[in-house]
Design an enzyme around this catalytic site. Structure first.
Site, mmCIF file in Angstrom:
data_model
loop_
_atom_site.group_PDB
_atom_site.id
_atom_site.type_symbol
_atom_site.label_atom_id
_atom_site.label_comp_id
_atom_site.label_asym_id
_atom_site.label_seq_id
_atom_site.Cartn_x
_atom_site.Cartn_y
_atom_site.Cartn_z
ATOM 1 N N TYR A 187 0.843 -1.203 0.000
ATOM 2 C CA TYR A 187 0.000 0.000 0.000
ATOM 3 C C TYR A 187 0.871 1.243 0.000
ATOM 4 C CZ TYR A 187 0.886 0.487 5.065
ATOM 5 O OH TYR A 187 1.471 0.640 6.305
ATOM 6 N N CYS A 188 0.297 2.333 -0.485
ATOM 7 C CA CYS A 188 0.939 3.650 -0.454
ATOM 8 C C CYS A 188 -0.160 4.700 -0.380
ATOM 9 C CB CYS A 188 1.845 3.865 -1.669
ATOM 10 S SG CYS A 188 0.998 3.806 -3.251
#
Length: 609
Positions: free
Chosen positions: A212-213
Site C-alpha cells: 500500500y501507499c
C-alpha cells in the site's frame, strides 16, 4: 463533498495517475497548460512517455470540469480520479514548499523514481501486482485473506504487509494488524525502495505480499519490481487507490491508524477517530503535525518536533541519521526552518499561474547535485578547486562541488640544483624554499615506507627523477582514508555523488566497492572517475561494482602521460557495464570541459536531478 453552488466557493485537491503509452507528449503538455490555466488550477503535472501523474488544486467546480474533459479522452479510460474537498491553504510556507502556489507542467523520464540507479532498465508496468479494492484489502487483513483464484485459504504467517512509503510518512500513520507481519522499509525517499527490496528479498520470498501507499502509483512500479525477481515473488497484491480510497471506504480508520501523509498543503488527512501515533523527536510526546516543516540537518528529511520543543537556532537529527552514528544533540546553526524547495527547471515549468493566497510570490530554486571531490596524489583541496574551476562554471546550474584535503600529509620533494644553474638565481643550490611559503600536499594512498604519523611538514630530496608509475607503489592508508571519508559525510554530507581524479578516482572506486559495508555512513547515488586506475584490493578483483558511474580518461592518443589508457579502462571494467558510461578524450591528464565532452557529462548528471 460539497455540491451545487458550494462548488463555486469551496476548494479541493485532485489526484490521479495513468500508465499508458502517450502518443504525443508535446500535445499533452500544451493541453495541460491550456486547460489548467483556464480553470485556475495550480500544482504538479508530470508527464512521461509511459503516462501521467497529476496533483492539482483549485475550486471544486474547476476540478470537476477538468475531470469531465479528461473523461472525453479515451487515453484516460478507467482512471481513478481522487477528488477531495479541502480548506483554502492558510500556510503560505507549506503551500509554497509543496508547489501549490503555481502550476508546474514537466516532462520527466519516470512518473515516480523507483531506482536510485537511473541507468538500469525499469520493470514492465504490465507486470504490476493485482489490484485489490479497499473492501477486498480490508477483508484480507481481517481474515488473513482469500487471495487465489482457487479460493484457497492461507495462513497469516504466509502474508506480509509492505508499506511502500517514506519513513516520515509511516511515522504519522500506518496499517496495524495483529496477525500479519508489517514491513516498514524505513526509507528516506521512494528511489531507495528497490535497494531495500534487493537487501530484504528473503523476507518476501514465497509470501503473499500486500502493498500500500498514499494513492496507489508507488505500488504499481514497486510491485512490478518485486515480481521481476522470479517465480517465488509472483503473489503480489496492492491496495487500489491507496490509503485515500481506504479511508473513504472506512471513515473510522478500519485497520489504518493515524493520518495519511499527503504531498500538498493539507499535509495529512486522518480518519474520523483522529488517532495520533506519531511522537516528538525530542521529548517523545504524542505529536503528528509536520506544518512547522522541521528537517534533519544532515539529510533534510522531515521530522516531528512538537511546539514545546521547537527552539530557535536549533537543528534536529532524524532517527535514520542517528542510527548511522550521526550526532543527535542540538546544533548551534539555525537551519531548521530554512526551506529547500526542489524544482528542476525545464521548458515546461510554469510560474505565472498563482492562487490568491500566494500574494504574488513564487519561491522556486532548482536543486543542485552535491558532489564530493577527491583530488589526486600530491594535491590539495585548493589546487583541485582551481583545476576544476572551468568544470564547476559550466555545471554551476546543476552541481555544487565540495572539496576536502586527503588525510595523509606528504613531505615536500625537491631536486637539488647544481651551482652552474644557480649563478643567476636567488635560490641557493641544495636549499629548498621556506616551508611556510608552500601549501601542504596530501594523498589518499601512500607508499609503504611513508606510513606513520608526521609531526611536521618538511622538505625531502627526491631520490630519482619523476616516476610515472609511482601510483603503483602507493597501496597503504586506504582504511584510514575510508574512516576519514565517513567523518566527512557525517559533517559535510549528504552527497549525491563522488568525483575522483587520478588517485582520488582510485579511492572513489574502492569506496564504491565497499557499498554494503559502508551503507548509511557513505551513501552516494553515482561516481565520476577521471583518469583513474584500479587498486589491488579483493573487492575489485572478484566482484562487479553496481554503482552508476561515469569514466572520463584519455584515449590511446590522449596524451595522458601519468595514467595509461589501459589502466583507466581496467578501472571502468570493475563497474557494471549496464550502469556505466565512458568518455574518452584527447586532452591529457585533465577533465575536459569543451564540447562534446562537457555535453556528455551533463547528460549523465541530468539523470540524477
Amino acid at each position: 463533498m460539497a455540491n451545487g453552488e458550494d462548488d463555486d466557493h469551496q476548494f479541493g485537491v485532485l489526484l490521479y495517475y495513468k500508465y499508458a503509452q502517450i502518443p504525443d507528449l508535446d500535445d499533452l503538455v500544451s493541453f495541460y497548460k491550456s486547460n489548467c490555466i483556464s480553470l485556475g488550477l495550480v500544482g504538479r503535472v508530470r508527464l512521461a512517455s509511459q503516462g501521467v501523474n497529476v496533483t492539482v488544486c483549485g475550486k471544486l467546480c474547476s476540478l470537476k470540469s477538468h475531470i469531465a474533459v479528461m473523461n472525453l479522452n479515451s487515453l484516460f479510460d478507467g482512471t481513478d480520479f481522487k477528488l477531495a474537498s479541502c480548506h483554502q491553504p492558510m500556510n503560505d510556507v507549506v503551500a509554497r514548499e509543496c508547489g501549490f502556489t503555481s502550476l508546474s507542467v514537466r516532462v520527466v523520464q519516470e512518473l515516480v523514481t523507483l531506482r536510485s540507479n537511473p541507468l538500469l532498465k525499469l520493470p514492465e508496468i504490465t507486470e504490476a501486482g493485482t489490484h485489490l479494492s479497499a473492501a477486498e484489502f480490508h477483508s484480507v487483513l481481517e481474515r488473513a485473506g482469500l487471495l487465489s483464484d482457487e479460493k484457497k485459504r492461507i495462513h497469516s504467517k504466509d502474508v506480509v504487509l509492505l508499506d511502500a512509503r517514506n519513513l516520515y510518512e509511516t511515522r504519522v500513520g500506518k496499517f496495524k494488524t495483529p496477525n500479519i507481519e508489517t514491513l516498514d522499509p524505513e526509507i528516506r525517499q521512494y528511489s531507495d525502495l528497490s535497494c531495500w527490496i534487493d537487501d530484504n528479498s528473503e523476507k518476501l520470498r514465497g509470501k503473499q505480499i500486500l502493498m500500500y501507499c498514499t494513492g496507489g502509483i508507488r505500488c504499481e512500479m514497486a510491485s512490478a519490481y518485486i515480481k521481476s525477481k522470479g517465480s517465488e515473488f509472483q503473489n503480489v497484491f496492492q491496495l487500489y487507490g491507496g490509503i485515500q480510497r481506504y479511508l473513504e471506504q472506512f471513515p473510522y480508520g478500519g485497520f489504518f491508524s493515524g493520518k495519511n501523509f499527503v504531498f500538498d498543503h493539507r499535509i495529512s488527512v486522518g480518519s474520523s477517530t483522529e488517532d495520533i501515533i506519531g511522537t516528538c523527536l525530542s521529548c517523545g510526546d504524542p505529536f503528528d503535525d509536520y506544518s512547522s516543516r522541521c528537517r534533519c540537518k544532515y539529510c533534510r528529511m522531515l521530522v516531528l518536533v512538537c511546539d514545546n520543543c521547537q527552539k530557535k537556532n536549533t537543528l534536529y537529527v532524524c532517527e535514520l541519521c542517528r542510527k548511522n552514528g550521526k550526532d543527535g544533540g542540538p546544533i548551534s546553526q539555525f537551519q531548521s526552518t530554512k526551506l529547500e524547495i526542489v524544482s528542476q527547471q525545464s521548458d515546461h515549468e510554469i510560474g505565472s499561474q498563482q492562487l490568491p493566497w500566494s500574494n504574488g510570490k513564487v519561491c522556486r530554486s532548482p536543486r543542485k547535485l552535491r558532489v564530493l571531490c577527491l583530488h589526486g596524489f600530491r594535491q590539495n583541496a585548493s589546487s583541485f578547486k582551481g583545476r576544476t574551476a572551468s568544470l564547476a562554471k559550466k555545471l554551476k546550474t546543476m552541481v555544487e562541488f565540495v572539496y576536502v584535503d586527503a588525510p595523509h600529509e606528504l613531505s615536500f620533494i625537491y631536486h637539488p640544483r647544481d651551482r652552474e644553474t644557480c649563478v643567476t638565481s636567488s635560490v641557493q643550490p641544495n636549499c629548498p624554499p621556506p616551508v611556510e611559503h608552500c601549501k601542504k600536499k596530501f594523498a589518499w594512498l601512500i607508499a609503504e615506507d611513508n606510513t606513520g604519523e608526521r609531526s611536521e611538514t618538511k622538505w625531502e630530496v627526491a631520490d630519482a627523477l619523476f616516476d610515472p608509475l609511482q601510483y603503483q607503489k602507493q597501496t597503504d592508508g586506504f582504511e584510514e582514508s575510508l574512516a576519514y571519508l565517513k567523518t566527512v559525510f557525517s559533517e559535510k554530507g549528504p552527497f549525491d555523488g563522488i568525483l575522483g581524479f587520478s588517485q582520488g578516482a582510485a579511492m572513489t572506486a574502492a569506496v564504491c566497492s565497499r557499498k554494503m559495508s559502508v551503507k548509511g555512513a557513505v551513501d552516494v547515488r553515482f561516481a565520476v572517475l577521471c583518469s583513474g586506475f584500479p587498486l589491488q584490493i579483493p573487492e575489485l578483483e572478484h566482484g562487479v561494482i553496481s554503482c552508476p558511474s561515469l569514466h572520463i580518461f584519455g584515449s590511446d592518443q590522449g596524451n595522458d602521460r601519468q595514467i595509461a589508457n589501459k589502466m583507466s579502462r581496467d578501472l571502468a571494467s570493475c563497474f557494471d557495464a549496464g550502469c556505466s558510461v565512458i568518455i574518452e578524450h584527447d586532452s591529457g591528464h585533465v577533465i575536459p570541459t569543451r564540447s562534446p565532452y562537457i555535453d556528455e557529462i551533463k547528460v549523465f548528471l541530468q539523470r540524477f536531478l
